[in-house]
Design a protein around this motif. Structure first.
Motif, PDB file in Angstrom:
ATOM      1  N   GLY A 189       0.842  -1.117  -0.046  1.00  7.97           N
ATOM      2  CA  GLY A 189      -0.018   0.181   0.107  1.00  7.97           C
ATOM      3  C   GLY A 189       0.778   1.129  -0.146  1.00  7.97           C
ATOM      4  N   ARG A 190       1.895   1.261   0.844  1.00  7.49           N
ATOM      5  CA  ARG A 190       2.917   2.461   0.886  1.00  7.49           C
ATOM      6  C   ARG A 190       3.453   2.635  -0.657  1.00  7.49           C
ATOM      7  NH1 ARG A 190       3.759   0.556   6.040  1.00  7.49           N
ATOM      8  NH2 ARG A 190       5.677  -0.719   5.199  1.00  7.49           N
ATOM      9  N   TYR A 191       3.895   1.583  -1.326  1.00 12.14           N
ATOM     10  CA  TYR A 191       4.436   1.519  -2.473  1.00 12.14           C
ATOM     11  C   TYR A 191       3.486   2.550  -3.666  1.00 12.14           C
ATOM     12  CZ  TYR A 191       5.932  -0.071  -7.163  1.00 12.14           C
ATOM     13  OH  TYR A 191       6.367  -0.294  -8.410  1.00 12.14           O
ATOM     14  N   TYR A 192       2.303   2.117  -3.628  1.00 15.95           N
ATOM     15  CA  TYR A 192       1.164   2.782  -4.453  1.00 15.95           C
ATOM     16  C   TYR A 192       0.884   3.918  -4.053  1.00 15.95           C
ATOM     17  CZ  TYR A 192      -0.033  -1.805  -6.674  1.00 15.95           C
ATOM     18  OH  TYR A 192       0.135  -2.872  -7.347  1.00 15.95           O
ATOM     19  N   LEU A 193       0.997   4.332  -2.602  1.00 16.01           N
ATOM     20  CA  LEU A 193       0.826   5.629  -2.166  1.00 16.01           C
ATOM     21  C   LEU A 193       1.706   6.518  -2.517  1.00 16.01           C
ATOM     22  CD1 LEU A 193      -1.231   7.318  -0.369  1.00 16.01           C
ATOM     23  CD2 LEU A 193       0.282   6.926   1.661  1.00 16.01           C
ATOM     24  N   GLU A 194       3.106   5.968  -2.487  1.00 14.65           N
ATOM     25  CA  GLU A 194       4.197   7.095  -2.802  1.00 14.65           C
ATOM     26  C   GLU A 194       4.175   7.262  -4.308  1.00 14.65           C
ATOM     27  OE1 GLU A 194       7.592   4.788  -1.488  1.00 14.65           O
ATOM     28  OE2 GLU A 194       7.495   5.082   0.256  1.00 14.65           O
ATOM     29  N   ARG A 195       3.563   6.445  -5.156  1.00 16.56           N
ATOM     30  CA  ARG A 195       3.593   6.679  -6.729  1.00 16.56           C
ATOM     31  C   ARG A 195       2.276   7.380  -7.128  1.00 16.56           C
ATOM     32  NH1 ARG A 195       6.852   3.463  -5.148  1.00 16.56           N
ATOM     33  NH2 ARG A 195       8.710   2.876  -6.216  1.00 16.56           N
ATOM     34  N   LYS A 196       1.419   7.970  -6.210  1.00 19.04           N
ATOM     35  CA  LYS A 196       0.191   8.470  -6.018  1.00 19.04           C
ATOM     36  C   LYS A 196      -1.131   7.544  -6.918  1.00 19.04           C
ATOM     37  CE  LYS A 196       2.356  13.189  -6.174  1.00 19.04           C
ATOM     38  NZ  LYS A 196       2.418  14.236  -6.670  1.00 19.04           N
ATOM     39  N   GLU A 197      -0.647   6.313  -6.704  1.00 18.95           N
ATOM     40  CA  GLU A 197      -1.735   5.314  -7.272  1.00 18.95           C
ATOM     41  C   GLU A 197      -2.601   5.073  -5.991  1.00 18.95           C
ATOM     42  OE1 GLU A 197      -0.308   1.914  -9.416  1.00 18.95           O
ATOM     43  OE2 GLU A 197       1.362   3.141  -9.828  1.00 18.95           O
ATOM     44  N   TYR A 198      -3.730   6.049  -5.796  1.00 14.87           N
ATOM     45  CA  TYR A 198      -4.413   6.189  -4.566  1.00 14.87           C
ATOM     46  C   TYR A 198      -5.669   4.938  -4.347  1.00 14.87           C
ATOM     47  CZ  TYR A 198      -2.268  10.749  -4.247  1.00 14.87           C
ATOM     48  OH  TYR A 198      -1.268  11.707  -4.368  1.00 14.87           O
ATOM     49  N   LEU A 199      -6.046   4.690  -5.523  1.00 17.99           N
ATOM     50  CA  LEU A 199      -7.143   3.552  -5.470  1.00 17.99           C
ATOM     51  C   LEU A 199      -6.427   2.265  -5.145  1.00 17.99           C
ATOM     52  CD1 LEU A 199      -9.486   4.467  -8.336  1.00 17.99           C
ATOM     53  CD2 LEU A 199      -9.866   4.628  -5.994  1.00 17.99           C
ATOM     54  N   ALA A 200      -5.435   1.900  -5.673  1.00 19.12           N
ATOM     55  CA  ALA A 200      -4.674   0.833  -5.475  1.00 19.12           C
ATOM     56  C   ALA A 200      -4.164   0.661  -3.755  1.00 19.12           C
ATOM     57  CB  ALA A 200      -3.505   0.467  -6.328  1.00 19.12           C
ATOM     58  N   ALA A 201      -3.602   1.937  -3.397  1.00 15.69           N
ATOM     59  CA  ALA A 201      -3.126   2.111  -1.928  1.00 15.69           C
ATOM     60  C   ALA A 201      -4.520   1.790  -1.148  1.00 15.69           C
ATOM     61  CB  ALA A 201      -2.430   3.207  -1.851  1.00 15.69           C
TER      62      ALA A 201
END
Length: 287
Positions: A189-201
């Motif tokens: 989740g943090r990986y997606y959040l850092e990449r601004k892929e919010y729905l995946a996060a």
């Protein structure tokens, strides 16, 4: 004066130890002087299953784990239908675990459970299987299939053998494995959040909140939901996540950070009862 028929003192010690095995278990301490020699090697492995089993236990007590395993395996080969073959099988599972051979321990323990599911040692065999899986659990940066297997095996201990002495530790191992699974979800989740892929996060953080509410990852998961929803402009969900976090963990640094983030836009924690976060929050420890 030397006599060819006289053996040295060390050999006499070994011979005496073998003679005492069947009558004086406390004599084992005298048998540990040579770690490289099987303390029962003078007895042929064509002995009865009872003798082989006692030899296996003697070697195990003396710290000679490999020799113990050999004795227990000999029973399985030579006396497969004896009562001692059943006992030797569960002991082999334990010895394999002690040696760090986790796959062999799982195989032996599972075989025991398939053959003797109602026996007095079934709970112990199931516990050994769980311990072997638990020993395989890697860091959260790696695949967590072993953690899932640990939960399954240890839950069987709790469910099938609720009065056994292994239940308390089984529950401890379950909690640890669940923390690991939740930790893996957080890492992704943090990986997606850092990449601004919010729905995946959000999907990953939601899994933690809904499936692992009693783990040590829950506070961060709620805070990350505040962060992700806030970044997407979905303020009601961000406020709800913060409200649930504050209700359950008011002294948490994660709550302090979430509160500060909302205040930066003039918002404050406010729970929306129709949100999935509100429903999930009712399952938390402080709810």
């Amino acid at each position: 004066m030397k006599f060819a028929g006289i053996v040295d003192a060390k050999r006499w010690t070994r011979i005496i130890c073998v003679a005492l095995l069947s009558t004086a278990p406390l004599a084992l301490t005298a048998c540990q002087s040579d770690p490289d020699i099987d303390i029962t090697k003078l007895t042929p492995e064509t002995e009865s299953p009872e003798v082989l089993y006692n030899q296996g236990l003697a070697n195990l007590n003396a710290g000679k784990v490999t020799e113990a395993s050999r004795k227990f395996a000999a029973i399985d080969r030579q006396h497969p239908f004896s009562e001692y073959a059943r006992k030797a099988l569960v002991m082999n599972a334990f010895v394999s675990y002690r040696q760090g051979a986790t796959e062999e321990a799982i195989t032996a323990g599972t075989r025991y459970l398939n053959l003797y599911p109602e026996s007095e040692d079934a709970a112990y065999a199931q516990y050994i299987v769980g311990l072997a899986y638990a020993k395989q659990i890697p860091s959260v940066t790696q695949d967590q299939r072993a953690a899932a297997k640990t939960i399954e095996a240890m839950q069987n201990v709790v469910n099938k053998y609720p009065d056994s002495e292994y239940v308390e530790d089984a529950q401890t191992k379950i909690r640890f494995a669940r923390d690991q699974l939740a930790g893996k979800e957080m890492q992704v989740g943090r990986y997606y959040l850092e990449r601004k892929e919010y729905l995946a996060a959000i999907t990953r953080f939601r899994t933690v909140v809904e499936q692992y509410p009693s783990t040590n990852q829950i506070e961060e998961a709620l805070a990350r939901l505040v962060e992700a929803y806030y970044a997407m402009g979905i303020s009601t969900e961000a406020q709800t996540a913060a409200a649930v976090l504050g209700h359950n963990y008011p002294d948490s640094q994660w709550y302090a950070d979430s509160y500060k983030l909302l205040q930066s836009k003039g918002l404050e924690p406010r729970e929306n009862a129709g949100s999935w976060i509100s429903r999930a929050g009712k399952q938390l420890i402080g709810a």
